[in-house]
Design an enzyme around this catalytic site. Structure first.
Site, mmCIF file in Angstrom:
data_model
loop_
_atom_site.group_PDB
_atom_site.id
_atom_site.type_symbol
_atom_site.label_atom_id
_atom_site.label_comp_id
_atom_site.label_asym_id
_atom_site.label_seq_id
_atom_site.Cartn_x
_atom_site.Cartn_y
_atom_site.Cartn_z
ATOM 1 N N HIS A 1 25.821 36.535 -20.823
ATOM 2 C CA HIS A 1 26.532 35.489 -20.086
ATOM 3 C C HIS A 1 25.919 34.110 -20.303
ATOM 4 O O HIS A 1 26.133 33.209 -19.485
ATOM 5 C CB HIS A 1 26.542 35.813 -18.590
ATOM 6 C CG HIS A 1 27.394 36.989 -18.222
ATOM 7 N ND1 HIS A 1 28.751 37.022 -18.425
ATOM 8 C CD2 HIS A 1 27.072 38.187 -17.661
ATOM 9 C CE1 HIS A 1 29.245 38.169 -18.002
ATOM 10 N NE2 HIS A 1 28.252 38.905 -17.551
ATOM 11 N N ARG B 1 18.692 40.859 -22.922
ATOM 12 C CA ARG B 1 19.985 41.531 -22.786
ATOM 13 C C ARG B 1 20.897 41.156 -23.939
ATOM 14 O O ARG B 1 21.147 39.982 -24.197
ATOM 15 C CB ARG B 1 20.655 41.171 -21.458
ATOM 16 C CG ARG B 1 21.994 41.889 -21.279
ATOM 17 C CD ARG B 1 22.484 41.882 -19.856
ATOM 18 N NE ARG B 1 22.916 40.584 -19.390
ATOM 19 C CZ ARG B 1 23.523 40.381 -18.214
ATOM 20 N NH1 ARG B 1 23.741 41.406 -17.402
ATOM 21 N NH2 ARG B 1 23.877 39.162 -17.841
ATOM 22 N N ASP C 1 15.590 43.352 -34.881
ATOM 23 C CA ASP C 1 14.941 42.743 -36.035
ATOM 24 C C ASP C 1 14.362 41.369 -35.708
ATOM 25 O O ASP C 1 13.404 40.922 -36.363
ATOM 26 C CB ASP C 1 15.912 42.642 -37.210
ATOM 27 C CG ASP C 1 16.091 43.971 -37.944
ATOM 28 O OD1 ASP C 1 15.365 44.933 -37.627
ATOM 29 O OD2 ASP C 1 16.963 44.048 -38.829
ATOM 30 N N GLU D 1 26.516 49.359 -13.790
ATOM 31 C CA GLU D 1 27.144 48.244 -13.084
ATOM 32 C C GLU D 1 28.632 48.459 -12.827
ATOM 33 O O GLU D 1 29.375 47.488 -12.653
ATOM 34 C CB GLU D 1 26.904 46.936 -13.839
ATOM 35 C CG GLU D 1 27.208 46.980 -15.316
ATOM 36 C CD GLU D 1 26.832 45.684 -16.033
ATOM 37 O OE1 GLU D 1 26.687 44.642 -15.372
ATOM 38 O OE2 GLU D 1 26.691 45.726 -17.264
ATOM 39 N N ASP E 1 28.848 43.083 -11.013
ATOM 40 C CA ASP E 1 29.935 43.819 -11.648
ATOM 41 C C ASP E 1 30.255 45.097 -10.884
ATOM 42 O O ASP E 1 31.417 45.524 -10.848
ATOM 43 C CB ASP E 1 29.592 44.140 -13.100
ATOM 44 C CG ASP E 1 29.840 42.958 -14.022
ATOM 45 O OD1 ASP E 1 30.993 42.497 -14.090
ATOM 46 O OD2 ASP E 1 28.887 42.489 -14.666
#
Length: 271
Positions: free
Chosen positions: A50, A75, A89, A154, A180
């Site tokens: 977000h 996240r 990576d 969530e 959520d």
């Protein structure tokens, strides 16, 4: 000379004697991330779902916080296998994957973080910061030691499937997202609705009973303490952008009274 990577969030949680307290970094700014890293908190969640983050800004924030005694959890925007590979990576050691609703979802993301034959992670360690360009000895053989995976519970479906999700080999812990979850239960914007709180606590108890660490987003002091008492082992208690928004509003209100402020008795929500 071989290099060594930091302990994972999985290891930090296993060694901790109290709940680990952290905050979001949502601004996309390495400077803000570094300021937060020096706060004395235990961990940071750098958000790629977000927030206005790119691969370049994620790596810059990882570099900015690396000098501080704090653990970054990052996240990803989704459980996409290619995105997970790119984040790993970059040198992300601690990954949080949103919207993991079923055991099948959990199996897929667990596979995405592991090299064959245990998973499907693409091999590019010689090209990647993850292995410090192959300066970390035997990174390919020891990658599981250097990466921890946390999944988000969530939705109402995810709460119902919490035991199966948390039991998946390769999933190191779960993180409950009340925002959520509230929306999926028909209580949009009501994270502290009694039914939402009960669902959060149920997910915490279910995950804890399996011996897996479980975290939660809880910006209010009382609800944070309630979730810690329920068994949450890592808790987010604020966010950089929310602190700046609320702090700047308070500063303006101290010097510039307005009709809008006079009529507004409820503070704006910060999550």
């Amino acid at each position: 000379m071989p290099l060594f990577l930091n302990p994972t969030f999985r290891d930090v949680l296993a060694d901790a004697d109290r709940a680990q307290i952290g905050m979001w970094v949502c601004s996309g700014s390495p400077l803000v991330a570094e300021i937060c890293a020096g706060s004395g908190l235990d961990w940071l969640l750098i958000d790629g779902e977000h927030s206005p983050n790119s691969l370049e800004s994620i790596i810059a924030q990882l570099q900015a916080v690396a000098a501080y005694p704090i653990t970054p959890l990052v996240r990803v925007p989704s459980g996409d296998t290619v995105v997970i590979k790119q984040y790993l990576d970059l040198g992300v050691q601690n990954l949080l994957v949103p919207m993991v609703n079923t055991e099948a979802d959990a199996l897929a993301v667990a596979s995405a973080v592991r090299y064959p034959p245990l998973g499907v992670r693409g091999v590019g360690s010689a090209l990647a910061r993850a292995a410090r360009w192959n300066r970390v000895e035997n990174y390919l053989g020891r990658a599981d030691e250097y990466v921890s995976l946390f999944v988000q519970i969530e939705t109402a479906d995810a709460v119902a499937n919490a035991a199966a999700i948390a039991s998946v080999d390769g999933v190191d812990g779960a993180f409950v997202g009340p925002s959520d979850l509230a929306a999926s239960m028909g209580y949009l914007g009501q994270q502290e609705h009694p039914e939402v709180v009960e669902a959060v606590e149920r997910a915490i108890r279910t995950t804890s009973a399996l011996g897996k660490p479980v975290g939660v987003n809880a910006f209010g002091t009382k609800v944070a303490e309630r979730y810690r008492a329920a068994g949450a082992t890592f808790v987010l208690v604020g966010a950089d952008v929310a602190l700046l928004a609320r702090g700047s509003e308070a500063l303006a209100g101290s010097f510039i009274p307005t009709q809008d402020q006079a009529e507004t008795s409820e503070p704006r929500a910060s999550y």
